[in-house]
Design a protein around this motif. Structure first.
Motif, PDB file in Angstrom:
ATOM      1  N   ASN A 174       0.846  -1.191   0.000  1.00  0.00           N
ATOM      2  CA  ASN A 174       0.000   0.000   0.000  1.00  0.00           C
ATOM      3  C   ASN A 174       0.886   1.247   0.000  1.00  0.00           C
ATOM      4  N   PRO A 175       0.625   2.213  -0.887  1.00  0.00           N
ATOM      5  CA  PRO A 175       1.492   3.393  -0.999  1.00  0.00           C
ATOM      6  C   PRO A 175       1.370   4.387   0.151  1.00  0.00           C
ATOM      7  N   MET A 176       0.505   4.127   1.110  1.00  0.00           N
ATOM      8  CA  MET A 176       0.330   5.040   2.234  1.00  0.00           C
ATOM      9  C   MET A 176       1.663   5.269   2.937  1.00  0.00           C
ATOM     10  N   SER A 177       1.976   6.513   3.227  1.00  0.00           N
ATOM     11  CA  SER A 177       3.265   6.856   3.837  1.00  0.00           C
ATOM     12  C   SER A 177       3.312   6.418   5.294  1.00  0.00           C
ATOM     13  N   SER A 178       4.512   6.436   5.858  1.00  0.00           N
ATOM     14  CA  SER A 178       4.691   6.052   7.258  1.00  0.00           C
ATOM     15  C   SER A 178       3.897   6.973   8.176  1.00  0.00           C
ATOM     16  N   GLU A 179       3.879   8.276   7.873  1.00  0.00           N
ATOM     17  CA  GLU A 179       3.154   9.234   8.705  1.00  0.00           C
ATOM     18  C   GLU A 179       1.646   8.992   8.634  1.00  0.00           C
ATOM     19  N   GLU A 180       1.133   8.685   7.451  1.00  0.00           N
ATOM     20  CA  GLU A 180      -0.303   8.422   7.291  1.00  0.00           C
ATOM     21  C   GLU A 180      -0.726   7.158   8.019  1.00  0.00           C
ATOM     22  N   ARG A 181       0.130   6.167   8.035  1.00  0.00           N
ATOM     23  CA  ARG A 181      -0.190   4.912   8.729  1.00  0.00           C
ATOM     24  C   ARG A 181      -0.341   5.135  10.227  1.00  0.00           C
ATOM     25  N   LEU A 182       0.432   6.067  10.769  1.00  0.00           N
ATOM     26  CA  LEU A 182       0.357   6.341  12.205  1.00  0.00           C
ATOM     27  C   LEU A 182      -0.990   6.934  12.611  1.00  0.00           C
ATOM     28  N   LEU A 183      -1.721   7.496  11.641  1.00  0.00           N
ATOM     29  CA  LEU A 183      -3.017   8.136  11.934  1.00  0.00           C
ATOM     30  C   LEU A 183      -4.182   7.149  11.880  1.00  0.00           C
ATOM     31  N   LEU A 184      -3.916   5.902  11.421  1.00  0.00           N
ATOM     32  CA  LEU A 184      -4.994   4.918  11.309  1.00  0.00           C
ATOM     33  C   LEU A 184      -5.417   4.418  12.695  1.00  0.00           C
ATOM     34  N   ASN A 185      -6.731   4.088  12.834  1.00  0.00           N
ATOM     35  CA  ASN A 185      -7.145   3.440  14.081  1.00  0.00           C
ATOM     36  C   ASN A 185      -6.764   1.970  14.022  1.00  0.00           C
ATOM     37  N   ASP A 186      -6.942   1.236  15.114  1.00  0.00           N
ATOM     38  CA  ASP A 186      -6.465  -0.149  15.206  1.00  0.00           C
ATOM     39  C   ASP A 186      -7.098  -1.056  14.152  1.00  0.00           C
ATOM     40  N   ALA A 187      -8.377  -0.906  13.912  1.00  0.00           N
ATOM     41  CA  ALA A 187      -9.058  -1.769  12.946  1.00  0.00           C
ATOM     42  C   ALA A 187      -8.543  -1.513  11.535  1.00  0.00           C
TER      43      ALA A 187
END
Length: 438
Positions: A174-187
């Motif tokens: 998935n091209p999502m950046s490292s910073e964007e991944r940190l904003l995801l909730n657990d699910a």
């Protein structure tokens, strides 16, 4: 095949062509494992939302397996045979690779580390077996050249590993950046993680099946024994005997630092290039892909340089050539540290060319004249691969600082560690050259 090549892989009128080809193919197989793994430090860091130091635990597990299994492998080979050692190595390699499937099901980072460890226990068996096995397939005078020839196929496997990592793992994550991944909730994070892990494990499952086929081919092929069986182990007396030799003892030290330098340069070219290319305005995903392309260029340069080094050994003694190449590596590493643009990336690519002859040349010099003790001698040199486990996390901890000495990029500063490593290799090369000329 020319008479010159025949002389490299024959002894007492007996040709070892088929065994040489089969054993040499194993060099490519562990090259694949090494270099599909280096980019995984960055991949696992993103997938599990970790920093670079935590991601570098992949290298700790990977090269820790080499360290843990080297002497057990030597004892096994001494008791049975080189062929048995190769088969055991292939079996563990396949098991470790196939364990990526249940590791993905569990979804815990530590399970992947266990799979890497088991896989590299197999690689430790392979390297402990194959390197000295190749040395026996001809005269002692051409042993180092023969090993360099076989080692030429190691980076061929590495190129394939890098290509697979870039096109079948990194490009499909998935091209999502490292910073964007940190904003995801657990699910959301779990869904994304499972999808990315499904992409990551596919090449490992495929190589596991390829290794199983290779196991069957070697199992049913008649291989030379070359005096590789011994009724007595004599472990401690043998260790005392070989470590009393300066050229062997210092060779183990040089190998430790060389492998550390190699893994640092090939692992963190991704972080180095990503920083440089993002500074030019690229997004993180594009910068990572371009960095991996330069990693492949580095390996291609490594391959070409290894063939050149093998040729130059007809005219220059291996130890002297080792020292010369180490000096060149130091010069280019200084460029990696100083430049903060693409010139630094170019220097890092050039370092790979300088590293090309180092592993097999140190190996050949250190095992010269050990005879049957080469089985345990080889194990010591394989244990020295621990440098690839110890030193990269130290470099990662520097990179995680962001900047040092004010605003100087920590990624650049971290390459002081490979610079020190090449200095150790340089000293070993010229010391051994001087000792042999004395």
């Amino acid at each position: 095949m020319s008479n010159n090549k025949q002389s490299l892989i024959s002894k007492d009128g007996v040709s070892y062509l088929i065994p040489f080809i089969l054993v040499t193919s194993c060099f490519a197989l562990w090259g694949f494992a090494n270099d599909i793994t280096n980019p995984m430090v960055k991949a696992f860091s993103k997938i599990f939302r970790m920093n670079v130091t935590e991601g570098a635990l992949v290298q700790v597990a990977f090269y820790g397996g080499y360290f843990a299994m080297a002497y057990p492998a030597a004892i096994f080979i001494r008791k049975y045979s080189y062929k048995a050692g190769v088969l055991m190595g292939l079996a563990l390699y396949a098991i470790g690779a196939l364990l990526f499937f249940p590791a993905k099901g569990i979804g815990v980072y530590g399970c992947f580390l266990v799979a890497y460890f088991i896989m590299t226990c197999g690689l430790s068996f392979l390297e402990t077996s194959c390197n000295p096995y190749i040395l026996t397939m001809g005269s002692e005078e051409t042993a180092t050249r023969r090993l360099n020839m076989a080692q030429c196929f190691n980076p061929c496997g590495s190129i394939i590993g890098m290509f697979v990592a870039m096109n079948f793992i990194q490009a499909k994550l998935n091209p999502m950046s490292s910073e964007e991944r940190l904003l995801l909730n657990d699910a959301e994070f779990e869904v994304l993680k499972n999808a990315d892990l499904s992409v990551l494990i596919a090449p490992y499952l495929l190589i596991g099946l390829v290794i199983a086929v290779m196991f069957c081919i070697i199992f049913f092929t008649k291989m030379p024994k070359n005096g590789d069986q011994s009724k007595e182990i004599n472990f401690l007396p043998t260790l005392k005997r070989i470590f009393s030799l300066k050229y062997y003892r210092e060779g183990v030290i040089a190998q430790f630092f060389y492998v550390g330098a190699q893994i640092m340069c090939w692992t963190f070219i991704i972080q180095y290039g990503t920083r440089v290319f993002m500074a030019e305005g690229m997004d993180e995903r594009s910068a990572e892909v371009l960095s991996q392309q330069y990693n492949i260029y580095a390996m291609l340069f490594f391959i070409c340089s290894r063939f050149l080094a093998t040729y130059l050994m007809k005219y220059l003694k291996p130890a002297k050539l080792l020292g010369i190449f180490a000096i060149l590596a130091m010069v280019f590493t200084v460029g990696v540290i100083i430049f903060q643009n693409r010139y630094g990336v170019y220097c890092l690519v050039a370092v790979s060319g300088c590293m090309s002859l180092m592993f097999p040349t140190i190996y050949g010099i250190a095992l010269d004249g050990l005879g049957d003790d080469a089985k345990f001698g080889a194990a010591g040199l394989i244990m020295a691969i621990l440098g690839g486990s110890v030193l990269p996390p130290l470099q990662a901890s520097i990179i995680d600082r962001g900047t040092v000495f004010g605003s100087f990029p920590a990624t650049n500063a971290s390459f002081i560690l490979p610079l020190i490593c090449f200095l150790v290799v340089c000293l070993y090369g010229f010391r051994m050259h001087k000792a042999k000329d004395a």
